[in-house]
Design an enzyme around this catalytic site. Structure first.
Site, mmCIF file in Angstrom:
data_model
loop_
_atom_site.group_PDB
_atom_site.id
_atom_site.type_symbol
_atom_site.label_atom_id
_atom_site.label_comp_id
_atom_site.label_asym_id
_atom_site.label_seq_id
_atom_site.Cartn_x
_atom_site.Cartn_y
_atom_site.Cartn_z
ATOM 1 C CG ASP A 1 41.566 31.622 38.181
ATOM 2 O OD1 ASP A 1 42.149 32.605 37.690
ATOM 3 O OD2 ASP A 1 40.320 31.572 38.338
ATOM 4 C CB SER A 2 46.212 32.892 34.700
ATOM 5 O OG SER A 2 47.121 33.168 35.743
ATOM 6 C CD GLU B 1 37.695 35.900 38.134
ATOM 7 O OE1 GLU B 1 36.663 35.775 37.444
ATOM 8 O OE2 GLU B 1 38.808 35.468 37.780
ATOM 9 C CD GLU C 1 41.834 40.341 33.823
ATOM 10 O OE1 GLU C 1 41.770 39.794 34.937
ATOM 11 O OE2 GLU C 1 42.144 39.728 32.775
ATOM 12 C CE LYS D 1 43.327 37.704 41.356
ATOM 13 N NZ LYS D 1 42.284 37.215 40.440
#
Ligand code: KIV
Length: 279
Positions: A44-45, A115, A182, A113
């Site tokens: 989603d970057s 978070e 991260e 993915k």
């Protein structure tokens, strides 16, 4: 060779480092795949590097599906992981399963993915129960930028480090097939990696992880402005693009481009006839 959840697990066991790069379009995915990268992350970057937002929060399911489908058309062997955007899984377990399913069915991803640690384990369990592999993501999770008060290294105090270890074990227990670490100290990432059966993929988490992931614009030198400390620039693609674009502008204006070799020919007789008819 096709990369799968099984090959990633084998890589952890054999110590063969997992390579993951982001991609958001067909052409980039094709190049990365041809180079033999193990995994492509449709992160989603893309909100920042493709769409120009300040952070990942505005990214929608439609954005993710659109870009994931383009990547899936370009990659033959890479394991494709698609990010679940902000509020596509936090709202309920039902939303999480439906949206994960869309990234697989409509986007062509192999895994999703999301978070978070303990707080998203119910979602992870339900998505895995629906036969969709899940990559977890803990540490500096960009969707929590407002809760963190900025993009800050995580896990530096004893309590926060212990919480991250606990989270990593919980997401594994919930069924995650890998976990992205991260923005955490390298020695903490090493401990987490040694404790887990599933692979860890690090970004700003040191070399003790089972693999690494980078945003491709950062590692190819396409990003302008600030890049985080953990980014290594492996190529100067931005410079190469600027030079090419400037050369194109200059040569077009001077008439050097297009040259005869870039031009289609027509028979002299036909042109003669056309010119006569136009008189
Ligand atoms: O969105 C993304 O690119 C990511 C990576 C930074 C891991 O989540």
């Amino acid at each position: 060779m096709k990369n799968t959840v099984a090959t990633l697990m084998e890589q952890k066991q054999s110590g063969d480092k997992i390579t993951m790069l982001t991609a958001y379009d067909y052409t980039t995915a094709r190049i990365e795949d041809e180079c033999g990268v193990n995994c492509i992350l449709v992160g989603d970057s893309l909100g920042m590097v493709m769409l120009g937002y300040e952070n990942t929060l505005p990214v929608t399911m439609e954005d993710m599906i659109h870009h994931t489908a383009a990547v899936a058309r370009g990659a033959k062997n890479a394991f494709i992981v698609a990010d679940m955007p902000f509020m596509s899984y936090q709202t309920s377990v039902y939303d999480a399963v439906v949206n994960a399913g869309r990234l697989i069915k409509e986007g062509g991803a192999h895994a999703v993915k999301l978070e978070g640690g303990a707080e998203v384990c119910e979602q992870i369990r339900a998505i895995v129960d629906a036969s969709v592999p899940v990559v977890a993501h803990i540490g500096l999770t960009p969707q929590s930028v407002n809760a963190f008060g900025g993009f800050k290294v995580q896990g530096k105090s004893y309590e926060r480090a212990a919480r991250l270890i606990e989270d990593s074990l919980k997401v594994q227990e919930a069924g995650a097939c890998a976990v992205v670490l991260e923005g955490i100290p390298a020695r903490l990432a090493e401990v987490i990696t040694s404790k887990l059966m599933i692979p860890t993929i690090g970004i700003g988490a040191g070399k003790g992880c089972d693999g690494q992931v980078l945003v491709y614009q950062d590692m190819l030198g396409l990003t302008t402005g600030h890049t985080p400390k953990f980014v290594k620039q492996f190529a100067a693609a931005g410079e190469a693009m600027r030079k090419g674009i400037n050369d194109y502008i200059n040569e077009t204006k001077s008439g050097e481009f297009p040259a005869p070799e870039h031009t289609y020919k027509i028979d002299d007789e036909i042109m003669k006839r056309i010119k006569e008819e136009m008189k």
